[in-house]
Design an enzyme around this catalytic site. Sequence first.
Site, PDB file in Angstrom:
ATOM      1  N   GLU B  60      45.351  -7.852   5.763  1.00 17.42           N
ATOM      2  CA  GLU B  60      44.229  -6.931   5.557  1.00 17.42           C
ATOM      3  C   GLU B  60      43.038  -7.587   4.876  1.00 17.42           C
ATOM      4  O   GLU B  60      41.889  -7.261   5.153  1.00 17.42           O
ATOM      5  CB  GLU B  60      44.687  -5.710   4.747  1.00 17.42           C
ATOM      6  CG  GLU B  60      45.595  -4.746   5.511  1.00 17.42           C
ATOM      7  CD  GLU B  60      47.041  -5.209   5.597  1.00 17.42           C
ATOM      8  OE1 GLU B  60      47.413  -6.161   4.873  1.00 17.42           O
ATOM      9  OE2 GLU B  60      47.816  -4.625   6.380  1.00 17.42           O
ATOM     10  N   HIS B 129      52.590   4.694   2.872  1.00 17.77           N
ATOM     11  CA  HIS B 129      51.734   4.976   4.030  1.00 17.77           C
ATOM     12  C   HIS B 129      50.767   6.143   3.805  1.00 17.77           C
ATOM     13  O   HIS B 129      49.782   6.248   4.509  1.00 17.77           O
ATOM     14  CB  HIS B 129      52.586   5.325   5.256  1.00 17.77           C
ATOM     15  CG  HIS B 129      53.222   4.144   5.934  1.00 17.77           C
ATOM     16  ND1 HIS B 129      54.139   3.356   5.302  1.00 17.77           N
ATOM     17  CD2 HIS B 129      53.068   3.636   7.177  1.00 17.77           C
ATOM     18  CE1 HIS B 129      54.543   2.404   6.147  1.00 17.77           C
ATOM     19  NE2 HIS B 129      53.899   2.542   7.283  1.00 17.77           N
TER      20      HIS B 129
END
Lengths: 367, 325
Positions: B60, B129
């Site tokens: 990321e 998540h």
Amino acid sequence: MRVEPQFLPSTEAVEPIRLLDEAGRLAPGAEAPLDPSRTLEALRFMMFGRAFDARCWSMQRQGRLGTFAPITGQEAAIMGSAMAADPARDWLVPQYRELPALLRHGYPVERVVLYRQGHPAGGFVPPGVRVMPYQVSLAAQLPHAVGIGWGMKLQAQSGVAMVYFGDGASSEGDFHESCNLAGIVDAPVIFLLQNNGWAISTPRSIQTAGSDIASRAPAYGFPGVSVDGNDLMAVYLVTAQAVERARQGGGPTLIEAHTYRMGAHTTADDPSRYVDPETEKGWARRDPILRVQRYLAQLGEWSEDRDAQWRKEIEADVDDAFERASRFPPPRASDLYEHVFDEVTPALARQRRWHLQEAAGGDEETG
Amino acid sequence: MAEMTMIEAIRSALRLEMERDERVIVMGEDVGQLGGVFRATDGLRQFFGPSRVVDTPLAESVIAGSALGLALTGLVPVIEIQFLGFAQNAYHQICQQLARSRYRTRGAQPAQITVRAPFGGNVRTPEFHSDSMESQFAQNTGLKIVMPASAPDAKGLLLQSIRDPDPVLFLEPLRGYRMISGEVPDGDYTVPFGALRTVREGSDVTLVAWSGSVPVAAEAAELLDAKGVSAHVVDLRTLVPLDEAGLVAALERTGRCVVVHEAPATAGFGAEVVALLQEQAFYSLEAPLRRVAAPDSHYPLPGVERDFVPGAGLVVRAALETLEA
């Protein structure tokens, strides 16, 4: 059947490439990759960098300049690589020890003065100058450089991104992520690692148990090379080859330039707490500027007179840098509210009104 | 006009903008061949090819950081962080590097980048998540935070985000991807930032929400209606910039206010909303301002997530309490 798994061997450090010895003699049979005029060009930037350091150090001690990171001892690693970059099409992405490289690439020196004075205008990059400003967060610039190289490649441009960082930054996660992505997309990126032996007080041996850092490159799918970072000619040679390969679509290269930080990490550091004076003396004998001067002297291109003349001119150039910076208006409180967003948000507009009313009162008092 | 789910509206915006502006590229984990784990980018690769719809390694920080470099070369990156819970791996790049680039270069190197990420609970995801982290990002100036709650807004706000010269964090409510749908105008249109949307007019209590909490607030309004209480519901749409005047006006409609969000209460964006209202509308207040948020616990395993994510029942309770105050 007994299975014998193949454990990969630990890598062995390769001997750094060197063209000029400490006396400035070219290796037997070697050709100088920089002709005398380009060598002089590089030397001028190297000497300017060192003189600028000295001036800034003195001004910092007088309280007239903020904390900064000197480059003394690393001038060959910086300029040997920078000389291989083309300011018209390549990008330079610095950490914070690359001053002369940025200047050659068109970054105005007065902006560096302003930056060190703490003036917000010090971060401005003029249009068309392909550099990013100094990056104080270690390794954070590596992803940017990968994006720049990749972006130029996607648009079929021939430029490369040259990104500088140090041995300390090589331990950051962004180093890994950046090398990995650069390898995958074959980005034209030169990862120029200035291994100067120290990350503040942390020696190279605490950054990695590996034999060197260049040897990590093959694991990312591209070449790595180790070079004497105090040898202008050797650094130029390997960087020029890496740049040429990147231009031809050959992808990234990791160059580990072995150099030495001759002094403190920054003006806020005290290296006497951790540096062995004998080690530093050994590196002083390998001074990158002396080496180039000795080389040029053999060609009849350098003399004591010329040295004295250049020092005088360079002092005047440093004076000029500070003089140009002094022409900028001083920073104002309103600078805080500019360039935060393209258009000021309601919250920031409200805060600006409230804060600057107070600041305006203060200004009146002080006349 | 066509009836679309939120995910279809997002996909249509991406396709429209990539057709309109060849500088736009989409990149992220699984966005190409697969079309995204939620299919937000489904079909884009067939139209625009692998150099404009790029599958990246699972990293990321370099996804976000390389986007800044791509932008400096003139491209307009739209990156997908697969789940907002993974965005903290890119936190420094997004919040310090992208968000500060314009400021530290005095406008020379702005970062026209859109960071898309789904978030939010009650969809039985694995750990890490579902967290709502918008307030963590809102503390970092220079970054715009866009949180649509309807299908037409998802399209119009995403088009505005990609064209916006500043970096935008575009947060998509996971459970709304297919649950939220509506009439989406055809063709090109944008929804401006900093203009809240009135979801429902009312006169007794104002409910403020954004993203996946807007349907919760709307459901609460229905339940309150059955109890004879008229709720005024607004959707902030963007947290940065925040529609301060619109918020004050919405509070002044009723003098009472409940803010609803999925993030834990402490230092959640609801704190910002109530602070703003007490500073700017104190004399219009009829009752203490209330927040309905998740408890200061960790986002749980799915077995108790319905007890973590605030539901309409809690909103009704808080609204009734403000009416009794």
